[in-house]
Structures are given as C-alpha cells and as structure tokens.
Design an enzyme around this catalytic site. Sequence first.
Site, PDB file in Angstrom:
ATOM      1  N   ASP A 105     -29.515 -20.862  20.888  1.00  0.00           N
ATOM      2  CA  ASP A 105     -29.632 -22.179  20.256  1.00  0.00           C
ATOM      3  C   ASP A 105     -30.130 -23.218  21.256  1.00  0.00           C
ATOM      4  OD1 ASP A 105     -28.618 -21.058  17.921  1.00  0.00           O
ATOM      5  OD2 ASP A 105     -26.552 -21.540  18.464  1.00  0.00           O
ATOM      6  N   ASN A 142     -25.647 -26.831  17.365  1.00  0.00           N
ATOM      7  CA  ASN A 142     -25.958 -26.499  18.762  1.00  0.00           C
ATOM      8  C   ASN A 142     -27.388 -26.902  19.119  1.00  0.00           C
ATOM      9  OD1 ASN A 142     -23.427 -25.313  18.951  1.00  0.00           O
ATOM     10  ND2 ASN A 142     -24.188 -23.214  18.848  1.00  0.00           N
TER      11      ASN A 142
END
Length: 299
Positions: free
Chosen positions: A243, A53
């Site tokens: 993320d 991510n």
Amino acid sequence: MPEKTPRERGGGRVVVVGSLNADLVVRTPRFPRPGETLRGEDLLVLPGGKSANQAVAAGRLGGDVALVGAVGDDGNGALLRSSVAAAGVDVSGVATRPDVPTGTAVITVDDAGENTIVVSAGANGTLTPADLPAGAFAGAAVLCLCLEVATDVVLAAARAARAAGAAVVTNLSPFGPVPDELLELTDVLLVNEHEAAQLGGHGVRRSIVTRGGAGCVVHDGDGAPVHVTAVPVEAVDTTGCGDAFTGATALRLAAGDALLDAARYAVGVGAFAATRPGAQSSYPAPEELAAFLERAAAR
C-alpha cells in the site's frame, strides 16, 4: 534547501476510494499449521485498510489527498479517522455507519517480518456508488482504487474519475475476478507477481508488477519492461508495504512524474515501510525518506 513536497510544488490531487480497516495484529515466531495453537505477543489494534493506507502514505509524503470510504460508529472508526486525518488527508468523504462495525483485518506477523491477513469487510461492505461525493474528482489528477469494496463502487469511481480527466490507478488486491470494463478504465495497473500470473494477459498498456524484496518491473506502453531494483533492508514487518508503494506511485504520477520515475520513488517508500512495525505507523515523512535513502546509498 529541502526538496519541496508535491503539495508545495502544486502537484495534482490524489483521490482514494475504498477501504478502512482496524488491523488486529499478533506477532508469532512462525505461522501456525492447520489445527495448531501458538503463543503470540500482545494484540495490537492499529489503523489500516488498503485504501486508508494508500491515502496516508501519499499524505505523509506531502500530497494533496482525499479519501472516500465508510467506517462504523465505534472506537475503531474513530481511530481510523484520526490516523488518516493526522496525515493531512481530507476525510470529509468518509461516511459513518451507525449499525455496522468498522472493517477489520486479522494479521499474523512472523519473525521474518512476513504476514498473513484475513479481512472482514464490516462498514466497507456497505459502501455504494451513491456514497461518492458530488464533485469528488473535480481537479483530481489521480484516482487510486483497490478491491476491498464492492466492484460496482470501484467501477463507478473509475468512470467518474475518467470523465473528470483523472488517471485511474488500480491495485488488483485482494485479487479476484474483475470486469473487463475496469481494466479498460485503468491507466496504470498495480499487481504483485502472483496476481500478475493469475491475471494473465490483461490489455492494460501501463503496469507495475511488484516483486517484494526483488523490486518491481515497469511496463510502460510498447517499450521493453524495466526492472527496478529494491532498496535492501532487514524487514521488521511487511504489512502495508504494498500500500505504501501504491500510494507513493499515485502521488508521483499526480505530480507529473513518468511511470518509471514514480516506481523508483515508490520502491524506496515501500522499503522504508518494511523497517517499522504496522502499516500506517510505518510510513515516512519526506525528510525521513530522504535520510533513509541517503543511508541506503552509502552502504
């Protein structure tokens, strides 16, 4: 004229070492109580994993990014390789394990956009220091780490990156005990407010404490902490927002931004991610982010 991307401006390379997971996502009106069964919507299988991510977030925003990790020789592994590569990320450092399934994350998302996550390591658990490609950090400006792979891999990457002159950005998630050496090797520590409370005094002089809808607090050396306010949004799904924040922070640090400026940028990226379902599928391209922030400023 649109703003140049970090790659177009000659920004430094970001190397991300860590996890790739297939996210198994089910939406429910609320989270089940212990022993309770709820009806959910259709199961979605989406590309995820904290490190993947972070790499995708930075890559979508125009960064020069490489990912090191491991997947299984299965459909989920192919899905992850495709998604990460489509963001412009170098996946030559992602190994394929023939006898181990790709890591998975079982995610429940409620009507408020909040989530619960249970991770099964799969191929992520097979990553060793020997999997770090020779010269992986040559020319890198920033190394991005999390704790979804073995500690010896995280430490080996941090040592090698520091030796190559790269700054080490460590996201202490999922939270657990960490060796003092990792904190000593960390240039910028990223934690949420719950992780910060568990960690206590850590000795890292530069850190960002994320606070969800309340923005973040930046500690940069001996100066006073600075609160960065959030961009207000109606959250659809908060999966992967942290993320997105981490990847965006690493991207801007690699481009030469000060820590506070990087955090201000990352707050906008994290807010954008909350407005779309999924993790990697929710991350913006530069023009999408610019339009989003312009609309937010006009409100």
